[in-house]
Design an enzyme around this catalytic site. Sequence first.
Site, PDB file in Angstrom:
ATOM      1  N   LYS A  23      62.026  14.473  66.042  1.00 39.06           N
ATOM      2  CA  LYS A  23      61.500  15.837  66.155  1.00 39.06           C
ATOM      3  C   LYS A  23      62.143  16.592  67.311  1.00 39.06           C
ATOM      4  O   LYS A  23      62.440  17.782  67.197  1.00 39.06           O
ATOM      5  CB  LYS A  23      59.987  15.823  66.371  1.00 39.06           C
ATOM      6  CG  LYS A  23      59.160  15.295  65.231  1.00 39.06           C
ATOM      7  CD  LYS A  23      57.699  15.672  65.368  1.00 39.06           C
ATOM      8  CE  LYS A  23      57.099  15.310  66.706  1.00 39.06           C
ATOM      9  NZ  LYS A  23      57.105  13.884  67.016  1.00 39.06           N
ATOM     10  N   ARG A  41      47.749  17.557  65.794  1.00 35.42           N
ATOM     11  CA  ARG A  41      47.728  16.095  65.638  1.00 35.42           C
ATOM     12  C   ARG A  41      46.534  15.627  64.816  1.00 35.42           C
ATOM     13  O   ARG A  41      46.503  14.494  64.353  1.00 35.42           O
ATOM     14  CB  ARG A  41      47.680  15.403  67.012  1.00 35.42           C
ATOM     15  CG  ARG A  41      48.948  15.550  67.831  1.00 35.42           C
ATOM     16  CD  ARG A  41      48.825  14.782  69.134  1.00 35.42           C
ATOM     17  NE  ARG A  41      49.955  15.011  70.006  1.00 35.42           N
ATOM     18  CZ  ARG A  41      51.082  14.299  70.003  1.00 35.42           C
ATOM     19  NH1 ARG A  41      51.202  13.305  69.138  1.00 35.42           N
ATOM     20  NH2 ARG A  41      52.061  14.566  70.836  1.00 35.42           N
ATOM     21  N   ARG A  83      65.385   2.348  74.694  1.00 30.25           N
ATOM     22  CA  ARG A  83      65.645   3.324  75.757  1.00 30.25           C
ATOM     23  C   ARG A  83      65.612   2.657  77.132  1.00 30.25           C
ATOM     24  O   ARG A  83      64.772   1.798  77.401  1.00 30.25           O
ATOM     25  CB  ARG A  83      64.580   4.433  75.742  1.00 30.25           C
ATOM     26  CG  ARG A  83      64.639   5.374  74.570  1.00 30.25           C
ATOM     27  CD  ARG A  83      63.458   6.330  74.647  1.00 30.25           C
ATOM     28  NE  ARG A  83      63.395   7.224  73.501  1.00 30.25           N
ATOM     29  CZ  ARG A  83      62.319   7.919  73.158  1.00 30.25           C
ATOM     30  NH1 ARG A  83      61.213   7.817  73.886  1.00 30.25           N
ATOM     31  NH2 ARG A  83      62.335   8.713  72.111  1.00 30.25           N
ATOM     32  N   ARG A 101      60.270   2.555  80.374  1.00 32.83           N
ATOM     33  CA  ARG A 101      59.004   3.252  80.598  1.00 32.83           C
ATOM     34  C   ARG A 101      57.866   2.506  79.897  1.00 32.83           C
ATOM     35  O   ARG A 101      58.075   1.860  78.865  1.00 32.83           O
ATOM     36  CB  ARG A 101      59.065   4.682  80.063  1.00 32.83           C
ATOM     37  CG  ARG A 101      60.056   5.576  80.766  1.00 32.83           C
ATOM     38  CD  ARG A 101      59.906   7.015  80.297  1.00 32.83           C
ATOM     39  NE  ARG A 101      59.837   7.115  78.836  1.00 32.83           N
ATOM     40  CZ  ARG A 101      59.627   8.244  78.181  1.00 32.83           C
ATOM     41  NH1 ARG A 101      59.460   9.369  78.843  1.00 32.83           N
ATOM     42  NH2 ARG A 101      59.604   8.266  76.860  1.00 32.83           N
ATOM     43  N   ARG A 107      50.794   3.712  69.531  1.00 33.40           N
ATOM     44  CA  ARG A 107      51.036   5.131  69.257  1.00 33.40           C
ATOM     45  C   ARG A 107      51.275   5.364  67.766  1.00 33.40           C
ATOM     46  O   ARG A 107      50.805   6.366  67.189  1.00 33.40           O
ATOM     47  CB  ARG A 107      52.236   5.622  70.068  1.00 33.40           C
ATOM     48  CG  ARG A 107      51.946   5.733  71.560  1.00 33.40           C
ATOM     49  CD  ARG A 107      53.215   5.737  72.391  1.00 33.40           C
ATOM     50  NE  ARG A 107      54.002   6.940  72.193  1.00 33.40           N
ATOM     51  CZ  ARG A 107      55.279   7.050  72.589  1.00 33.40           C
ATOM     52  NH1 ARG A 107      55.908   6.034  73.160  1.00 33.40           N
ATOM     53  NH2 ARG A 107      55.926   8.179  72.396  1.00 33.40           N
TER      54      ARG A 107
END
Length: 225
Positions: A13, A88, A123, A156, A167
């Site tokens: 996105k 959401r 990441r 992270r 999530r």
Amino acid sequence: MRIVLLGAPGSGKGTQSKFITEKYKIPQISTGDILRAHIKLKNKIGKKIYNILKNGELVSDNIVCNLIYERIKQKDCSQGFLLDGFPRTIQQAEYISNLDIKINFVFEFIVPDALILQRISGRRIHIQSGRTYHIYFNPPKQEGKDDITKETLIIREDDKIESIQNRLENYKKNNHILNKYYLKEEQLKKLKFFKIDGIKKPDIIKKEIQKIIESNFCVLQDSNL
């Protein structure tokens, strides 16, 4: 032109919202950005948001919707906007509808869970500079080290497997209901709803989105949408 982007974390996105906002000169409205901005201001609502998040709780629909409404009322949104990370929940989607703010396009990015896990968990961040790497797609020259400073890269908390899975589960619970809502809105000819294959290369997706918008927007205008 008023656009909603739906998609799980890591679905692409962010890349496409940047393209759309630059191409069509409309502001991107991100729930996360708005919440962080108020926390940084340390105003009354910012302190409330900070305490909610610090306790590991979710910011209520009421707070989020009010902040989004205040943002949409600003002058730069008069010709349209892109909503990224909102709505959401079905309550948030109905809130926008009840304000008589008509959405033109909804794009949902579809990416398999396995690829999302690979994208996000790979990441690596250089915390001091914000430089970002990816162990598969953009690896550092030396494993685990920043290219410039040679300092250690970190993962992270949000990018750890367990966090990503949580999530994704939360996203799926709400997204199933949102899908039904927007499909019904499309059947009523209130908007156009498109599912985008997020596996494709970003440049191909950009062209696909551009073609959809430019071939449909005049029709929507004629329908007073």
